[in-house]
Design an enzyme around this catalytic site. Structure first.
Site, PDB file in Angstrom:
ATOM      1  CB  CYS A   1     -19.755 -11.570 -21.140  1.00 16.68           C
ATOM      2  SG  CYS A   1     -21.461 -11.466 -21.669  1.00 16.68           S
TER       3      CYS A   1
ATOM      4  CB  CYS B   1     -23.686 -14.264 -20.287  1.00 18.97           C
ATOM      5  SG  CYS B   1     -23.303 -13.226 -18.883  1.00 18.97           S
TER       6      CYS B   1
ATOM      7  N   GLY C   1       0.795  -1.220   0.000  1.00 12.81           N
ATOM      8  CA  GLY C   1       0.000   0.000   0.000  1.00 12.81           C
ATOM      9  C   GLY C   1       0.829   1.271   0.000  1.00 12.81           C
TER      10      GLY C   1
ATOM     11  CB  CYS D   1     -20.619  -9.022 -18.728  1.00 14.66           C
ATOM     12  SG  CYS D   1     -21.674 -10.237 -17.961  1.00 14.66           S
TER      13      CYS D   1
ATOM     14  CB  CYS E   1     -29.595  -9.742 -15.568  1.00 16.36           C
ATOM     15  SG  CYS E   1     -30.930  -9.866 -16.754  1.00 16.36           S
TER      16      CYS E   1
END
Lengths: 317, 278
Positions: free
Chosen positions: A290, A257, A44, A284, A253
């Site tokens: 996808c 896919c 980090g 996607c 959605c």
């Protein structure tokens, strides 16, 4: 009469064959690898490095490109994505550039790659310990929004003085009711440094937490390299009573896919396709993932990474 | 019992040289600039202690070194000489001047609060009133949003900041209200010692009076040890029980505030009181 090939002169023989177009000399690569090692040793922490001029504009992936060129070897397989896509102009150009300079094989399949350079996304397919993720970072400093003075920023990191970062989250909550920051959500790495996850959406942050793979972040313009080694805690900063949420549009959605639909066992980071009618269609963001799910669905009736997907006329049967 | 704050032999010299610069400066010579090196002896040999629930005043004209003393205590300046001890740091066994810069800053979170004359110095004016208080709270490790909100609201109530203004940026506030927010921020983590540098200078008379009343009530109620620096006798008279008079970087007189104002001994104190009382 036969054509006699003139023998190469001694000077030409000494010069060797046609050289490969190298973007970085070996000493520069070593310097970058040294910065990478420091970054891995202090998760980090932003390690300064001598960022070189690259044939891409600074802020357009020059940091990620330098890391990739410095760590890649001839037996590596490279995948480059931009916004989750392998076919984006930036991704395609960077992929060609690295392949040209180093002679490595390239792929679009996340599982086949050993080095994945990305801006904006971490592939949906879980990464393995033998894979390396290189992220192109435009703004590596998580505290830039609350402080502009570099000396003060260094002091704040050194003393773990992140109160003002927390205040900015507090103010965001008070003003907007939710924490609005989405790409670049600040995370505490290994319980010590606050890190900017600038390019990736909140959706991808859990993939960094105690991951199997090593993630390297390169900021070419800002000349910083930082890292999240495998199995390191990456905790998004959030208040005890305000849960960290990933962005997921209600009821959306993937229309290709079916990922994210009630019938689908899996979900993925979705992006909205622009349309004139106003009826947003979602797809996607990770096109490789996808496409492979869609292909599997059409071949076997089930998708690769999860349960059955909802039937859809777009799914090419 | 160890006093909440104990300062001994505190001195601050700007410029070259060191303790040698002190010769030839002070009230007896009427100057703070060292005749030998040109160093500025802003404060020298200042000692006092303040107990819990007690308030000490430091009076003096501009340039007398009173603010320098305060800035040395809170860590904004590094003193040239002397020691500073807090009962809440190793039971008074540790001299704060030996601590590193980062440890000094950490004290400011919950043990040593400062209220500056200029609210812009103690506050981030771009943030909301609640956000300014939240900064102190999150620095002390508060990580519960609801908890921070209710603590901030409680402090706003205590310092008479209207609750419906709590989420407005401080830059939209009047001077008096900014000063109240600064008080709320200073008191956020119940620090045992509070330093007030000219807390009401720059406010108009009626607002200053209200802020003063508030400070007095808070000091009484919270039992903190306070040091109040002011050039204004009415502030010192209202808030403090004991007071020091400073001139040319030295303490010229110390005593109970009432006595000091009624019967000043040092000629400079007499002049000051005379000027204030007309």
């Amino acid at each position: 009469m036969t054509l006699v090939q003139p023998r190469p002169s001694a000077v030409e023989r000494l010069a060797g064959g046609e050289p490969r177009r190298a973007l970085l000399d070996e000493l520069s690569k070593r310097e970058i690898r040294r910065a990478v090692l420091t970054a891995v040793a202090v998760p980090g922490y932003q390690v300064p490095f001598a960022s070189r001029e690259m044939p891409v504009a600074r802020g357009w992936g020059s940091g990620g490109l330098q890391i990739t060129l410095a760590v890649i070897g001839s037996d590596d397989v490279l995948k480059v994505i931009d916004q989750g896509e392998d076919a984006g102009v930036n991704a395609a150009n960077l992929r060609r550039l690295v392949a040209d300079a180093s002679g490595v094989a390239t792929t679009t399949v996340a599982g086949e790659a050993t080095v994945i350079q990305s801006r904006h996304r971490i592939p949906e397919e879980p990464m393995r310990a033998d894979q390396l993720l290189v992220l192109q970072v435009p703004v590596p400093e998580p505290l830039r929004g609350v402080e502009r003075d570099m000396t003060e920023l260094r002091r704040m990191h050194a003393e773990t003085d992140y109160a003002r970062m927390w205040v900015s989250l507090y103010e965001d909550l008070v003003r907007n009711g939710v924490i609005t920051q989405t790409p670049g959500y600040p995370c505490l790495v290994g319980g010590r440094y606050v890190m900017a996850t600038t390019p990736i959406p909140r959706w991808d942050i859990p993939k960094l937490h105690r991951s199997e793979h090593l993630s390297l972040f390169g900021a070419g313009r800002e000349k910083r390299i930082y890292a999240v080694p495998p199995h390191t805690d990456v905790e998004p900063l959030t208040f005890d009573d305000v849960p960290f949420e990933v962005e997921q549009p209600d009821g959306a959605c993937c229309h290709r896919c079916g990922s994210g639909s009630p019938a689908s066992a899996v979900s993925s980071f979705l992006v909205e396709l622009p349309s004139t009618g106003g009826a947003g269609r979602w797809v996607c963001s990770d096109t490789d993932w996808c496409a492979r799910r869609t292909e599997q669905t059409s071949r076997y009736g089930t998708a690769a990474a999860g349960g059955p997907v909802r039937e859809h006329e777009e799914v090419g049967r | 019992m160890t006093p909440a704050l104990q300062v001994e032999g505190l001195g601050k010299i700007y410029g070259p040289g060191g303790a040698a610069d002190v010769a030839g400066t002070g009230p007896d010579h009427g100057r703070v600039v060292s005749p030998s090196s040109g160093g500025v002896v802003a404060a020298w040999d200042v000692s006092f202690s303040v107990g819990a629930g007690e308030a000490l005043g430091i009076i003096g004209e501009s340039g007398s070194g009173k603010s320098t003393v305060l800035r040395c205590i809170c860590g904004d300046e590094t003193p040239t000489a002397g020691s500073i001890r807090l009962a809440c740091v190793d039971g008074g066994g540790r001299d704060l001047t030996e601590l590193g810069a980062s440890a000094r800053r950490a004290l400011r979170i919950d043990r040593l609060a400062v209220v500056y004359q200029d609210p812009a110095e103690g506050l981030d004016l771009r943030l909301s009133a609640g956000g300014n208080v939240a900064e102190r709270l999150t620095a002390a490790g508060w990580r519960n949003f609801g908890g921070i909100r209710s603590r901030a609201a409680e402090l706003m109530r205590r310092t008479d900041v209207p609750l419906d203004r709590m989420d407005d940026p401080v830059k939209e506030f009047s001077g008096g209200m900014r000063q109240r927010v600064q008080l709320a921020k200073a008191l956020a983590n119940n620090p045992p010692v509070v330093l007030l540098d000219e807390p009401t200078t720059g406010l108009d008379a009626s607002v200053a009076a209200a802020v003063l009343d508030l400070i007095r009530d808070l000091l009484d109620e919270l039992g903190v040890a306070a040091v109040v620096v002011s050039h204004d006798f009415s502030v010192i008279e209202l808030l403090t029980q004991r007071a020091l008079v400073m001139q040319h970087g030295r303490v010229v007189e110390a005593g109970l505030t009432d006595q000091l104002l009624e019967d000043p001994q040092h000629p400079y104190s007499q002049r000051l009181v005379g000027a204030a009382r007309g």
